[in-house]
Design an enzyme around this catalytic site. Structure first.
Site, PDB file in Angstrom:
ATOM      1  N   TRP A  17      13.816  -0.553   6.276  1.00 49.25           N
ATOM      2  CA  TRP A  17      13.560   0.572   5.376  1.00 49.25           C
ATOM      3  C   TRP A  17      12.090   0.972   5.420  1.00 49.25           C
ATOM      4  CZ3 TRP A  17      12.036   0.007  -0.333  1.00 49.25           C
ATOM      5  CH2 TRP A  17      11.269  -1.144  -0.546  1.00 49.25           C
ATOM      6  N   ASP A  18      11.259   0.102   6.007  1.00 52.63           N
ATOM      7  CA  ASP A  18       9.837   0.394   6.163  1.00 52.63           C
ATOM      8  C   ASP A  18       9.644   1.799   6.748  1.00 52.63           C
ATOM      9  OD1 ASP A  18      10.403  -2.359   6.058  1.00 52.63           O
ATOM     10  OD2 ASP A  18       8.541  -2.926   7.020  1.00 52.63           O
ATOM     11  N   GLU A  40      12.100  -9.145  -3.014  1.00 49.59           N
ATOM     12  CA  GLU A  40      12.944 -10.142  -2.341  1.00 49.59           C
ATOM     13  C   GLU A  40      12.790 -11.550  -2.926  1.00 49.59           C
ATOM     14  OE1 GLU A  40      11.911  -9.465   1.753  1.00 49.59           O
ATOM     15  OE2 GLU A  40      13.311  -7.793   1.929  1.00 49.59           O
ATOM     16  N   LYS A  88       7.758 -10.275  -5.716  1.00 48.94           N
ATOM     17  CA  LYS A  88       7.095 -10.380  -4.420  1.00 48.94           C
ATOM     18  C   LYS A  88       6.347  -9.083  -4.117  1.00 48.94           C
ATOM     19  CE  LYS A  88       8.406 -10.953   0.445  1.00 48.94           C
ATOM     20  NZ  LYS A  88       9.550 -11.016   1.366  1.00 48.94           N
ATOM     21  N   GLN A  89       6.979  -7.961  -4.460  1.00 47.98           N
ATOM     22  CA  GLN A  89       6.433  -6.663  -4.047  1.00 47.98           C
ATOM     23  C   GLN A  89       6.873  -5.576  -5.018  1.00 47.98           C
ATOM     24  OE1 GLN A  89       9.404  -7.449  -0.751  1.00 47.98           O
ATOM     25  NE2 GLN A  89       8.901  -5.311  -0.324  1.00 47.98           N
TER      26      GLN A  89
HETATM   27  O1  IFM Z   1      11.188  -4.573   4.858  1.00 47.77           O
HETATM   28  C1  IFM Z   1      10.269  -5.574   4.557  1.00 47.77           C
HETATM   29  C2  IFM Z   1      10.663  -6.207   3.242  1.00 47.77           C
HETATM   30  O2  IFM Z   1      10.634  -5.284   2.187  1.00 47.77           O
HETATM   31  C3  IFM Z   1       9.726  -7.345   2.902  1.00 47.77           C
HETATM   32  N1  IFM Z   1       9.726  -8.309   3.970  1.00 47.77           N
HETATM   33  C4  IFM Z   1       9.324  -7.733   5.257  1.00 47.77           C
HETATM   34  C5  IFM Z   1      10.230  -6.588   5.656  1.00 47.77           C
HETATM   35  C6  IFM Z   1       9.747  -5.981   6.984  1.00 47.77           C
HETATM   36  O3  IFM Z   1       8.478  -5.436   6.843  1.00 47.77           O
END
Ligand code: IFM
Length: 765
Positions: free
Chosen positions: A344-345, A486, A597-598
């Site tokens: 999804w990046d 995640e 995490k994010q």
């Molecule tokens: O898509 C990301 C995910 O959101 C977090 N871990 C790494 C992946 C790839 O960059």
């Protein structure tokens, strides 16, 4: 490694550092979207990770592994002997050293003044470029000048296919041969996807050299010996081309034909020579990037401009603009990390750059998603759903889901941690839909929508309608997923997923209504049986449960998040390396803590900014920012843009600097070893243009609300909007907008007022 930002076009390593080999290989990677070539040195070192990746050439090593981009043959290697001694910076004395990647020309240059262990001194200069014009060409030039005395110089170089992806050998050895006792050619063929790679190379010396040719297992090379007078410069040029049977132009060629055409092309490139290849490629850099879409900042911190050029450089070389069957991996083509897979990046972090800067590339990236629809349908069907469920990680169009099943070690059980993202991180389907919609809103490209876009929107809506589960409360829920954060898995009613699934359904409904009576729509209706599902969509869209704000405005990230254990996260917030929480807790334990995490709810708020009130934005910012560790490189840019929106200006700038340092910084010398962080690099551009520059697509409206950081005096950028190219000059007090295309007026909202930009507009901000 010292990064020297004294020239804001040049990323410079000022001291040879054997611990920074992997990092420099990645951040100084060369490429052109067709290939990515890690910047390994000609001479070999322990700790290096040599790598050459060709877009779209995925191969599956065996049944126990998922497919990955194979690490192809190495053409850079040169074993140089000076007066019988191997040239290596691990011995002798380095008197002077620099390695520079010039973003303006795309050239890598290494300069060394070296005293060998036998006390003889040499000046060595290594130049290298991957052509942006002829996507198949790698050119090298090496100058060696003996300074102490006349010297015998021996160079051994060729094509070395003894390369693996950390142990997995993806190739069978194919034919190798010399032509005219001069040109070397080697073929390697991927073991499962059966793609031929044809490497052809030509080495020329400025002095007469005794040459003998040699072959070894998976290797063809020549050894050249010559005598060079004191203070005379020996110049070696090596021109290499790479062609594969995956290239559109070669799809119907036999291997013999492919080898023959590759040889002809090599001869033509070799005739041009290094300097001309560089000149032509540098002109292409000007045309595609530096003269047409540069982002320019006047900042008291010179690294800011360097970082923005770093971002534009890497975004250019990571995008396979030549072929809509390919997309951008999470590491671009700069390393083996994430196996070259697409996430999804692309839609959320890199696509905005291309939408505004190079809309035709953005279109290609979204066409890739359209062409992967069969795999997405297959995945939905395999899971018992309808429509299109996009793979969390994708590779070649027909590969479907390619997420590996196991990852790093669990500190408690000692077993590899299962990776559940491929099974339950399902928001990717609405991310793809969001990408399509964003592209459409910014470009107005109806042709794209009719051929590809609407079908993606409808088919993802069909998936969501089938994925919803009836709850005891009479509402529809989405259970057992992973959201963007995640650190939480197997959760129910993830806010990001549910809001976007509902949005995806509403979007499909509105286009279904709007497109009635169009011929192409009737065909689509027939193909996907839309009319039969429309009533159900309407009903379901109304019944989807979306986590609503508490009284204080905080939106629960998922059903359970707000009831989880609270913990002092200071230690992890202040970490210099990501993921240190895993030193103290395993994944199951982290699942029980209010830690992200994010960016998650905050990303939802940024992407759907018109769906939330300012009070909700503020409440969620105050709640989730302190709980987010930014343990994913995708996180900082979202928080930086939002910090600016929230008026937390110094934090916004601080997060920008941190985002730039993910790859360019020296806090962790190994974080980029497996490749650069493509999403973070897209994020650097987003912070500058969408954050500080304040250009935003809100719903279907374009808005400009800039606020520059203290360190910045001005910012200039370009954006394509609805077929018009606009130039934005922003200062702390004013915005100047020029419509360079002028064939149509563009409507922009600034400070709550709608402006029509036909030509020039100057406004205070
Ligand atoms: O898509 C990301 C995910 O959101 C977090 N871990 C790494 C992946 C790839 O960059």
């Amino acid at each position: 490694m010292g990064i020297d930002a004294s020239n804001d076009w040049i990323l410079k390593e000022t001291k040879f550092d054997p611990t920074a080999l992997g990092k420099c290989e990645a951040i100084m990677c060369l490429g052109n979207g067709y290939m990515g070539l890690r910047s390994s040195t000609e001479e070999r070192y322990v700790g290096e990770k040599r790598g050459l990746f060709i877009a779209g050439t995925y191969n599956r090593f065996d049944e126990n592994e998922v497919c990955e981009l194979p690490n192809a043959a190495d053409v850079l290697e040169m074993d140089i002997k000076l007066n019988g001694q191997h040239f290596s910076l691990m011995q002798g004395t380095i008197e002077e050293y620099s390695r520079e990647l010039n973003f303006c020309t795309g050239e890598l240059h290494r300069y060394i003044l070296w005293t060998a262990p036998d006390s003889n001194k040499y000046k060595l200069e290594f130049y290298r470029v991957v052509s942006l014009k002829n996507l198949h060409t790698i050119a090298q030039k090496i100058n060696i000048t003996p300074i102490s005395a006349d010297m015998e110089i021996t160079v051994s170089t060729g094509i070395n296919a003894q390369i693996t992806n950390t142990g997995s050998q993806h190739f069978s050895e194919g034919p190798k041969r010399f032509y005219d006792r001069k040109y070397m050619q080697l073929v390697q063929t991927t073991t499962q996807s059966n793609i031929h790679f044809v490497f052809t190379t030509d080495v020329t010396f400025s002095e007469n050299a005794d040459t003998h040719i040699a072959m070894d297992r998976r290797k063809i090379f020549s050894v050249y010996k010559t005598k060079v007078a004191k203070n005379k410069c020996l110049t070696i040029q090596k021109i290499t081309t790479i062609h594969t049977s995956r290239d559109r132009a070669n799809e119907n060629k036999t291997l013999d034909e492919l080898q023959a055409s590759a040889l002809n092309e090599l001869k033509a490139e070799s005739t041009l020579g290094y300097d001309e290849i560089l000149k032509i490629s540098a002109a292409k850099w000007q045309e595609l990037v530096w003269q047409s879409i540069p982002v320019t900042v006047q900042s008291s911190n010179p690294t800011d401009q360097l970082a923005l050029r770093f971002a534009q450089y890497h975004l250019q070389i990571m995008a396979p603009a030549h072929d809509n069957r390919m997309n951008i991996g999470a590491k671009g083509f700069s390393g083996e990390g994430y196996k070259g897979h697409v996430f999804w990046d692309t839609e959320i972090f890199m696509l905005p750059y291309f939408i505004y800067s190079q809309p035709s590339v953005a279109r290609n990236l979204e066409e890739y998603r359209y062409l992967s629809l069969p795999g997405a349908r297959e995945k939905a069907k395999g899971n018992g759903y309808k429509g299109a469920q996009f793979p969390w990680e994708s590779a070649w169009l027909t590969d479907g889901e390619v997420t590996p099943l196991y990852g790093a070690a669990d500190i408690v059980t000692g077993l590899p941690i299962p990776i559940l993202t491929g099974l339950i991180e399902i928001h990717i389907s609405c991310d793809v839909c969001y990408g399509v919609w964003q592209y459409y809103m910014a470009t107005g490209d109806e042709d794209f929508m009719e051929r590809y876009g609407y079908e993606i929107i409808f088919d993802t809506a069909i998936f969501w309608a089938s994925r919803l589960e009836e709850g005891n409360d009479g509402l529809l829920h989405i259970n057992n997923v992973i959201g963007p954060d995640e650190y939480k898995d197997g959760i129910d009613d993830d806010a990001f997923t549910n809001y976007f699934a509902r949005w995806n359904l509403h979007l499909a409904i509105s286009y279904y209504d709007k497109l009635q009576g169009n011929l192409f729509f009737e065909k689509l209706d027939n193909k996907l049986k839309l009319s039969a599902q429309y009533d159900a969509w309407k009903e379901k869209a109304e019944k989807i449960y979306v986590p609503v704000s508490r009284e204080d405005g905080v939106i629960p990230q998922n059903k359970t998040f707000l009831n989880l254990k609270e913990m002092d996260l200071t230690k992890y917030k202040n970490q210099t390396r990501v993921g240190t929480i895993y030193n103290d807790f395993n994944h199951d334990q982290i699942n029980e803590i209010q830690v992200c995490k994010q960016a998650d709810v905050l990303l939802l708020i940024l992407l759907m900014e018109d769906a939330f009130t300012s009070q909700e934005k503020r409440a969620n910012w105050d709640y989730y920012e302190p709980r987010t560790l930014h343990d994913s490189s995708l996180s900082l840019s979202t928080h930086s843009v939002l910090a600016n929106d929230m008026g937390d200006y110094s934090l916004a700038y601080d997060l920008f600097v941190r985002a730039c340092n993910i790859d360019m910084g020296s806090a962790n010398m190994h974080s980029s070893d497996d490749g650069i962080h493509a999403a973070s690099i897209g994020g650097i551009w987003q912070i500058a243009v969408l954050g500080f520059g304040g250009l935003r697509l809100v719903g279907d409206k374009l808005r400009l609300a800039p606020h520059l950081p203290d360190a910045w005096e001005s910012l200039t950028f370009y954006a394509w909007l609805r077929g018009q190219k606009l130039k934005f000059d922003v200062t702390k007090t004013s915005a100047n907008i020029e419509n360079l295309t002028k064939t149509e007026a563009v409507t922009l909202e600034i400070n709550g007022i709608e402006y029509i930009v036909e030509d020039m507009l100057e406004t205070p901000i």
